[in-house]
Design an enzyme around this catalytic site. Structure first.
Site, short mmCIF file in Angstrom:
data_model
loop_
_atom_site.label_atom_id
_atom_site.label_comp_id
_atom_site.label_asym_id
_atom_site.label_seq_id
_atom_site.Cartn_x
_atom_site.Cartn_y
_atom_site.Cartn_z
CE LYS A 65 1.23 -4.39 5.05
NZ LYS A 65 1.58 -3.06 5.66
CD GLU A 77 -2.33 -7.85 24.13
OE1 GLU A 77 -2.87 -6.98 24.48
OE2 GLU A 77 -1.84 -8.68 24.98
CG ASP A 101 2.88 -1.98 8.94
OD1 ASP A 101 4.05 -1.96 8.62
OD2 ASP A 101 2.02 -2.65 8.40
CB ALA A 127 -11.21 3.52 8.59
N GLY A 128 -8.58 2.14 6.28
CA GLY A 128 -8.31 0.77 5.72
C GLY A 128 -7.34 0.06 6.60
CG ASN A 150 -12.32 5.89 5.76
OD1 ASN A 150 -11.19 6.17 5.30
ND2 ASN A 150 -12.95 4.78 5.77
NE ARG A 151 -13.75 7.02 -0.43
CZ ARG A 151 -13.02 6.53 -1.36
NH1 ARG A 151 -12.90 7.27 -2.27
NH2 ARG A 151 -12.80 5.10 -1.42
CG MET A 218 1.19 6.21 7.41
SD MET A 218 -0.17 5.46 8.20
CE MET A 218 0.22 3.81 8.02
N GLY A 241 6.81 8.65 4.91
CA GLY A 241 6.62 7.38 5.55
C GLY A 241 8.05 6.44 5.42
#
Ligand code: ATR
Length: 283
Positions: A65, A77, A101, A127-128, A150-151, A218, A241
């Protein structure tokens, strides 16, 4: 017949060919949608080959992606904000990229699950790429606040920083948090990590859940089970998801074909088929 496909690695178990074939059948569109396995480093060649064969566009899935977004000459955008694309269209003047998505997620939450995001408190875990793809559309739905936990905290910071102007415009409070000390309680908790795959249950404590919260993974199928089981064990409503998958496809279909397919019907059919393990070949 117009040709489309999903490109990624792996793609063997992708539901997208069935979903798009069913959309085409239900809307009377004439198209073929296949799947192409792309090796590491092979995306450019695969895209060129598909375009040369007359392909009109494709969906892009893991792990391409980010690369797909970087290859586009023109972009939406939302794909620009996500820095990731799940849709490419081959146009006369080059490749157009988009990311459906986030809209798929918001549509599934608000329409299929009947949960209005406006004014709510949302916790986004991760946060990936998966989280990046949905944060912009979540902001557009105008919740009161979104906390990104996030980790690796620095990744949450840069994701939030990139979205701060949009959040300001829509009066949404954005903040980051560590996984182990998330402040506050949330109406909606979204898992955009792969933590369920490691059998870890939830990366955050149950104290983050408001009474009657909606908890969303998700992923779907076995990959979502641990997180959903954790949610249910703590009195929350759990949703996987699968609806997001169908809704992101519906948005892609509408972009390509100019027709909006009956996504709720197709989601119900797909859920039924997956539960039964029955053949999903469209008639
Ligand atoms: P994707 O495109 O699916 O989002 P990714 O970009 O590799 O894949 O991101 C995976 C996400 O899952 C990240 O937020 C990652 O946290 P880090 O940024 O700290 O790596 C998160 N993740 C993966 N394994 C995890 C685990 N066992 N516990 C918590 N978070 C995890």
């Amino acid at each position: 017949m117009d040709q489309y496909c999903v490109m990624g690695n792996p793609v063997a178990h992708s539901q997208s060919p069935w979903i798009h074939a069913r959309f085409a059948e239900l809307t009377g569109q004439s198209l073929h949608y296949g799947r192409r396995l792309v090796e590491t480093g092979g995306l450019v060649d695969a895209l060129q080959a598909f375009a040369a064969e007359g392909g009109k566009g494709c969906n892009i899935t893991v792990p391409f992606k980010f690369e797909a977004q970087a290859l586009a000459q023109r972009t939406s955008e939302r794909a620009l904000l996500a820095q990731a694309a799940n849709l490419l269209s081959f146009e006369p003047d080059g490749i157009f990229s988009d990311n459906t998505d986030g809209m798929g997620l918001v549509q599934d939450i608000q329409v299929n699950a009947g949960f209005n995001l406006r004014g709510r408190q949302v916790l986004l875990i991760g946060a990936g790429g998966a989280a990046a793809g949905v944060l912009g559309p979540l902001i557009l739905a105008q919740p009161a606040g979104i906390t990104v936990a996030n980790r690796t905290r620095s990744k949450a910071h840069s994701l939030v920083e990139r979205h701060t102007p949009l959040a300001g415009l829509h009066r949404v409070t954005l903040q980051t948090s560590a996984l182990e000390s998330v402040p506050g309680q949330f109406d909606l908790v979204i898992n955009a990590t792969v933590s369920s795959l490691s059998g870890a249950g939830s990366p955050v404590a149950a104290s983050t859940l408001k009474l009657g919260a909606l908890v969303y993974d998700m992923m779907y199928g076995p990959a979502a089970q641990d997180f959903m089981a954790w949610a249910q064990a703590h009195g929350a409503q759990a949703r996987d998801g699968l609806g997001m998958l169908v809704e992101q496809a519906a948005e892609a279909f509408a972009i390509w074909r100019g027709v909006r397919p009956p996504s709720a019907q197709v989601l119900a059919e797909l859920r039924h088929h997956l539960a039964q393990g029955t053949d999903r070949t469209p008639r």
